[in-house]
Design a protein around this motif. Structure first.
Motif, PDB file in Angstrom:
ATOM      1  N   HIS A  28      11.860  56.415  54.053  1.00 32.50           N
ATOM      2  CA  HIS A  28      12.116  57.723  54.671  1.00 32.50           C
ATOM      3  C   HIS A  28      13.510  58.163  54.294  1.00 32.50           C
ATOM      4  O   HIS A  28      14.338  57.350  53.879  1.00 32.50           O
ATOM      5  N   GLU A  61      -3.304  61.649  54.367  1.00 32.54           N
ATOM      6  CA  GLU A  61      -1.983  61.207  53.888  1.00 32.54           C
ATOM      7  C   GLU A  61      -2.189  60.191  52.770  1.00 32.54           C
ATOM      8  O   GLU A  61      -3.073  59.331  52.862  1.00 32.54           O
ATOM      9  N   GLY A  63       0.106  57.756  51.647  1.00 29.29           N
ATOM     10  CA  GLY A  63       0.666  56.410  51.872  1.00 29.29           C
ATOM     11  C   GLY A  63       1.082  56.257  53.329  1.00 29.29           C
ATOM     12  O   GLY A  63       1.955  56.986  53.809  1.00 29.29           O
ATOM     13  N   MET A  66       4.915  52.954  57.502  1.00 30.80           N
ATOM     14  CA  MET A  66       5.140  52.503  58.874  1.00 30.80           C
ATOM     15  C   MET A  66       4.440  53.404  59.890  1.00 30.80           C
ATOM     16  O   MET A  66       4.616  53.227  61.097  1.00 30.80           O
ATOM     17  N   ASN A  69       4.770  59.272  60.100  1.00 25.87           N
ATOM     18  CA  ASN A  69       4.153  60.607  60.043  1.00 25.87           C
ATOM     19  C   ASN A  69       2.965  60.699  61.004  1.00 25.87           C
ATOM     20  O   ASN A  69       2.740  61.727  61.639  1.00 25.87           O
ATOM     21  N   GLU A  93      -3.222  52.828  52.260  1.00 33.34           N
ATOM     22  CA  GLU A  93      -2.050  51.957  52.140  1.00 33.34           C
ATOM     23  C   GLU A  93      -2.401  50.725  51.312  1.00 33.34           C
ATOM     24  O   GLU A  93      -3.273  49.947  51.686  1.00 33.34           O
ATOM     25  N   ALA A 155      -4.824  54.027  46.691  1.00 42.19           N
ATOM     26  CA  ALA A 155      -5.236  55.422  46.923  1.00 42.19           C
ATOM     27  C   ALA A 155      -6.090  55.928  45.761  1.00 42.19           C
ATOM     28  O   ALA A 155      -7.037  56.695  45.971  1.00 42.19           O
ATOM     29  N   ASP A 175       2.796  61.558  50.385  1.00 42.84           N
ATOM     30  CA  ASP A 175       3.906  60.673  50.746  1.00 42.84           C
ATOM     31  C   ASP A 175       3.706  59.301  50.095  1.00 42.84           C
ATOM     32  O   ASP A 175       3.137  58.399  50.699  1.00 42.84           O
ATOM     33  N   ASN A 182       7.167  55.628  41.635  1.00 43.71           N
ATOM     34  CA  ASN A 182       5.779  55.194  41.860  1.00 43.71           C
ATOM     35  C   ASN A 182       4.813  56.220  41.261  1.00 43.71           C
ATOM     36  O   ASN A 182       4.074  56.889  41.988  1.00 43.71           O
TER      37      ASN A 182
HETATM   38  C1  LIG Z   1       7.220  56.643  51.366  1.00 41.76           C
HETATM   39  S1  LIG Z   1       6.140  55.423  51.975  1.00 41.76           S
HETATM   40  C2  LIG Z   1       5.181  56.262  53.192  1.00 41.76           C
HETATM   41  C3  LIG Z   1       5.861  56.474  54.527  1.00 41.76           C
HETATM   42  C4  LIG Z   1       4.845  56.779  55.606  1.00 41.76           C
HETATM   43  N1  LIG Z   1       4.017  57.916  55.348  1.00 41.76           N
HETATM   44  C5  LIG Z   1       5.373  56.773  57.022  1.00 41.76           C
HETATM   45  O1  LIG Z   1       5.156  57.762  57.741  1.00 41.76           O
HETATM   46  O2  LIG Z   1       5.973  55.765  57.422  1.00 41.76           O
HETATM   47  C6  LIG Z   1       4.931  55.330  50.671  1.00 41.76           C
HETATM   48  C7  LIG Z   1       3.808  54.359  50.974  1.00 41.76           C
HETATM   49  O3  LIG Z   1       2.831  54.437  49.923  1.00 41.76           O
HETATM   50  C8  LIG Z   1       2.311  53.140  49.709  1.00 41.76           C
HETATM   51  N2  LIG Z   1       1.733  53.088  48.363  1.00 41.76           N
HETATM   52  C9  LIG Z   1       2.380  53.016  47.186  1.00 41.76           C
HETATM   53  N3  LIG Z   1       1.521  53.041  46.148  1.00 41.76           N
HETATM   54  C10 LIG Z   1       0.279  53.137  46.702  1.00 41.76           C
HETATM   55  C11 LIG Z   1      -1.037  53.235  46.159  1.00 41.76           C
HETATM   56  N4  LIG Z   1      -1.251  53.238  44.841  1.00 41.76           N
HETATM   57  N5  LIG Z   1      -2.069  53.344  47.016  1.00 41.76           N
HETATM   58  C12 LIG Z   1      -1.872  53.356  48.374  1.00 41.76           C
HETATM   59  N6  LIG Z   1      -0.650  53.255  48.937  1.00 41.76           N
HETATM   60  C13 LIG Z   1       0.414  53.166  48.122  1.00 41.76           C
HETATM   61  C14 LIG Z   1       3.535  52.250  49.851  1.00 41.76           C
HETATM   62  O4  LIG Z   1       3.172  50.900  50.077  1.00 41.76           O
HETATM   63  C15 LIG Z   1       4.264  52.908  51.018  1.00 41.76           C
HETATM   64  O5  LIG Z   1       3.896  52.326  52.237  1.00 41.76           O
END
Ligand SMILES: C[S@@+](CC[C@H](N)C(=O)[O-])C[C@H]1O[C@@H](n2cnc3c(N)ncnc32)[C@H](O)[C@@H]1O
Length: 248
Positions: A28, A61, A63, A66, A69, A93, A155, A175, A182
């Motif tokens: 975040h 959403e 990702g 935690m 959101n 996730e 995802a 997100d 990434n």
């Molecule tokens: C910026 S964080 C999200 C924060 C979250 N939305 C929150 O409210 O706490 C991005 C998230 O995307 C997940 N992520 C990354 N690549 C991914 C993928 N290919 N498929 C699913 N999740 C993924 C990461 O593990 C991480 O938890």
């Protein structure tokens, strides 16, 4: 059989911001997780106004992280007397936190008293059977008025399958860490899948204003606007499904 998921590690930078060593990026904004959720994702999608007078409203959403959101959305929903009767929050996730780490993360991040019981309810309902495996979990809150569908896995694998479950997104929270850190979460394929899941008047919001994201949005049938970003970021993107791309 599927391999167990590689869990996220709970790491904080010196300034207290949660950080992913795997992606070399922060979860975040350093200016505040909840404030970012409210500015970028809720306000960016016109919420709470857009769910008013609706029976059902679905947020998608990319990702879950935690769940900040999700908690901010739940809090806005329960504070709104004219909210949609049913809120469905769908999130993916690939690297979930353990229930224990999720609880520690919330204790460190959430400084807003009304959200504490919501965070506790989320941690209590969080899948805890180890090892965590890929798959879909449906969690219910608020006597079933809120459903959280958590798709544990990539995802890119889940998004194309969501329409088969009857999911149509009214608001999309993009997100997935920064596109440069990434890129897998920001491919043209991801945006094409999002366009298939988006309802005809779906909106989206994201903190990034990267050129590759703008191009992918346009190619997949979304229109975007640059608006003021959060926490020192000059711009972010919001928008909607372009009218000519609406499904019949
Ligand atoms: C910026 S964080 C999200 C924060 C979250 N939305 C929150 O409210 O706490 C991005 C998230 O995307 C997940 N992520 C990354 N690549 C991914 C993928 N290919 N498929 C699913 N999740 C993924 C990461 O593990 C991480 O938890």
């Amino acid at each position: 059989m599927d391999a167990p998921l590689a869990l996220a590690s709970l790491v904080f930078r010196g300034d207290g911001t949660p950080y992913s060593p795997r992606h070399d990026d922060i979860y975040h904004s350093t200016a505040g997780a909840l404030a970012q959720a409210r500015h970028v994702f809720l306000k960016g999608n016109g919420l709470p106004a857009r769910w008013r007078q609706r029976t059902h409203f679905t947020v998608l959403e990319t990702g879950f992280g935690m769940g900040i959101n999700f908690l901010a959305t739940w809090d806005a929903w329960r504070s709104d007397p004219t909210r949609a009767r049913q809120l469905h929050f769908v999130s993916m996730e690939k690297h979930p936190f353990s229930a224990n780490d999720l609880c520690h993360a919330h204790a460190a991040i959430i400084d807003d008293a009304p959200l504490t019981p919501l965070a506790d309810a989320l941690s209590s309902a969080w899948p805890s059977l180890m090892p965590l495996m890929p798959g879909i979990h449906m969690l219910g809150f608020e006597q079933g008025a809120i459903t959280l569908t958590l798709a544990f896995g990539d995802a890119g694998d889940y998004l194309p399958r969501l329409p088969d479950y009857g999911i149509r997104a009214d608001a999309i929270y993009l997100d997935g860490f920064a596109p440069a850190k990434n890129p897998d979460m920001w491919t043209p394929g991801i945006f094409a899948s999002l366009a298939c899941i988006a309802s005809d008047d779906a909106t989206f919001a994201t903190y990034t204003s990267a050129g590759s994201v703008k191009r992918a949005l346009l190619q997949s049938g979304f229109e975007y606007r640059k608006v003021a970003g959060f926490g020192g970021k000059r711009a972010m993107l919001v928008g909607e499904r372009a009218p000519h791309s609406a499904s019949t």
